[in-house]
Enzyme design. Structure first.
Site, PDB file in Angstrom:
ATOM      1  N   LYS A  80       0.850  -1.204   0.000  1.00  0.00           N
ATOM      2  CA  LYS A  80       0.000   0.000   0.000  1.00  0.00           C
ATOM      3  C   LYS A  80       0.879   1.246   0.000  1.00  0.00           C
ATOM      4  CE  LYS A  80      -3.867   1.949   2.696  1.00  0.00           C
ATOM      5  NZ  LYS A  80      -4.664   1.798   3.938  1.00  0.00           N
ATOM      6  N   SER A 155      -9.586   1.619   3.018  1.00  0.00           N
ATOM      7  CA  SER A 155      -8.769   2.375   2.095  1.00  0.00           C
ATOM      8  C   SER A 155      -7.738   1.530   1.341  1.00  0.00           C
ATOM      9  CB  SER A 155      -8.038   3.489   2.854  1.00  0.00           C
ATOM     10  OG  SER A 155      -7.198   2.937   3.839  1.00  0.00           O
ATOM     11  N   SER A 179      -9.583  -0.623   7.299  1.00  0.00           N
ATOM     12  CA  SER A 179      -9.058  -0.529   5.927  1.00  0.00           C
ATOM     13  C   SER A 179      -8.306  -1.741   5.406  1.00  0.00           C
ATOM     14  CB  SER A 179      -8.164   0.698   5.790  1.00  0.00           C
ATOM     15  OG  SER A 179      -8.958   1.826   5.628  1.00  0.00           O
TER      16      SER A 179
END
Ligand code: GLN
Length: 488
Positions: A80, A155, A179
């Site tokens: 990420k 996210s 997330s």
């Protein structure tokens, strides 16, 4: 498409260690898969083919010399884009970090690389990890491999979509209020939020420091346990990382669920859960029961306040953490017209998206002198009550089970005009961050053809129990083997 794209990390490592396949071949297969599917999915903000192949070749050369294979030898990983990798842009999905290249690597990434993992690239996310759909990225949309008209969750949407699409067997996400678990549920993969303090946050761009944790996404619980065994551990560079031994979770993985007490907080699940999600959840509970677990009912009387509490505490912390993006220390500087204040204002106005601004405003408000007691302090007290709910529940059960999300993946645009609706996507995941306990999401069925997640929460530092139960569940069912249509 190469069959290498469907191997688990455990199997890749075994074959690379036995030199049945080279790390370079494995890496190439995943890079090719990314090239093939990126146009439709948009999981990556950047890929690192040259770096990845060089790493793979180095590893192959070391194995050829007779070096022992490390525990993640040749396992491709997508990261990420909120975790730093030295010399590679970190954007956090935000314009305000455009051009930033960190001079260091996050401990989490460094640990994986030291164990022989190959970093494929950086994945898309909601700006500064604020969101539940990845629609808040300043750069691109990420599509759910199960349905291109739907969000992958957020996210960590890019990380979840990459694993679901077979682009990477493992990815790293971060979870401040859900997330990792929520996008894992939406994309039909497994995802773990470790206990707060298990994984060093050094090199993770902070959102809400008392809630943020890094964790892995993968297809199997076995892979999640393997990667966690390497990811977790004390780090002198993060004062909140726990000075506790990290067990080798692979050893206890097969211990089964015989006699394990699974608590279900039915009172908390009463309202607003989609009928198809509830059906899949009940079936998952039956499967756990069939494997030997005992179901009981537990109460989490304050959990219904978790969203309100979270959006006070998380925004308060974010408003402070994001103060550093001022056009001086970070950020492409804008305007100013000779005034420092105006330069800050122009830079931040241009660099941040609407959701980030909304949160900075809210967080600044709840911390302001006249309102601190009414909001921030009160939210801290409710946080303690939520934590106490779990303490009490864990006196009578070993795990708490809920659906990961109240609905399956929603359509693009469905919740963007109403932030509160978007926030409610995390109703079942946020309590674990407030209580600092670990949680895992596992695919447990379908609703309207879309994946549904089962969430298991455990006592602080009792990841072993989550892995045992999750593995037993995957042994008894086949939901984790399902691939999105067109991605076989
Ligand atoms: N969706 C939640 C939020 O928008 C959680 C985000 C996260 O865990 N990073 O804050």
């Amino acid at each position: 498409m190469s069959s290498l794209n469907h191997l688990t990390a455990v199997e890749i490592r075994r074959r690379v260690a036995a030199r049945e396949v080279s790390a370079e071949e494995v890496t190439r297969a995943h890079l090719d898969r990314i090239t093939q599917h990126e146009p439709e999915i948009g999981a990556f903000l950047c890929t690192l083919p040259a770096r990845a192949l060089a790493q793979a070749r180095d590893l192959d050369a070391a194995l050829a010399r007779g070096d022992a294979a490390p525990r993640l030898a040749g396992v491709p990983v997508a990261v990420k884009d909120v975790l730093d990798l030295e010399g590679v842009a970190t954007t956090c999905g935000s314009r305000i970090l455009a051009g930033y290249r960190p001079p260091f690597t996050a401990t989490a990434v460094r640990r994986l690389e030291a164990a022989g993992a190959i970093i494929l690239g950086k994945t898309n996310l909601d700006e500064f990890a604020m969101g539940s759909s990845t629609e808040n990225s300043a750069y691109q949309l990420t599509r759910n491999p199960w349905d291109p008209m739907r969000v992958p969750g957020g996210s960590s949407g890019g990380s979840a979509a990459a694993v679901a699409a077979g682009m990477a067997p493992i990815s790293l996400g971060t979870d401040t209020g859900g997330s990792i678990r929520q996008p894992a549920a939406f994309c039909g993969v497994a995802g773990l939020k470790p206990t707060y303090g298990r994984v060093s946050r050094y090199g993770l761009v902070a959102f809400a420091s008392s809630l943020d944790q890094i964790g892995p996404l993968a297809r199997t619980v076995e892979d999640v346990a393997l990667v966690s065994s390497i990811l977790c551990g004390w780090d002198p560079r993060d004062a909140t990382s726990a000075k506790l031994a990290v067990p080798d979770w692979m050893i206890s993985l097969g211990d089964g669920v015989e006699g394990l007490r699974v608590g279900v907080p039915w009172g908390f699940l009463e309202r607003g859960v989609d009928a198809g999600v509830l059906t899949a959840f009940r079936e998952a509970l039956s499967a756990l029961e069939g494997a030997g677990a005992r179901l009981i009912e537990v109460a989490l009387p304050h959990a219904s306040h978790a969203i309100a509490t979270y959006y006070i505490l998380a925004t308060a912390e974010a408003s402070s953490n994001l103060a550093r993006y001022d056009g001086v220390r970070y950020g492409p500087r804008r305007g100013g017209g000779g005034s420092l204040d105006r330069m800050y204002g122009d830079t931040r106005d241009h660099g941040f998206g609407a959701e980030v601004k909304r949160r900075i405003l809210l967080g600044t408000f709840v911390l302001s002198a006249g309102y601190y007691d009414a909001y921030y302090l009160r939210a801290q007290k409710v946080r303690s009550l939520i934590r106490a709910d779990f303490d009490r529940a864990f006196e009578t059960c070993d795990l708490v089970a809920t659906p990961t999300t109240p609905t399956p993946a929603f359509r693009f645009g469905e919740k963007t005009s109403d932030p509160l609706q978007m926030y409610l996507a995390d109703i079942f995941t946020v309590p674990a961050n407030l209580a600092a306990i670990p949680g895992i999401s596992l695919p447990c069925g379908r609703a309207e053809g879309l994946p549904v997640g089962l969430q298991l929460l455990g006592r602080a530092f009792a990841e072993a129990t989550l892995f045992r139960a999750g593995h037993a569940f995957q042994q008894a069912t086949s939901h984790h083997q399902a691939t999105p249509p067109g991605f076989a």
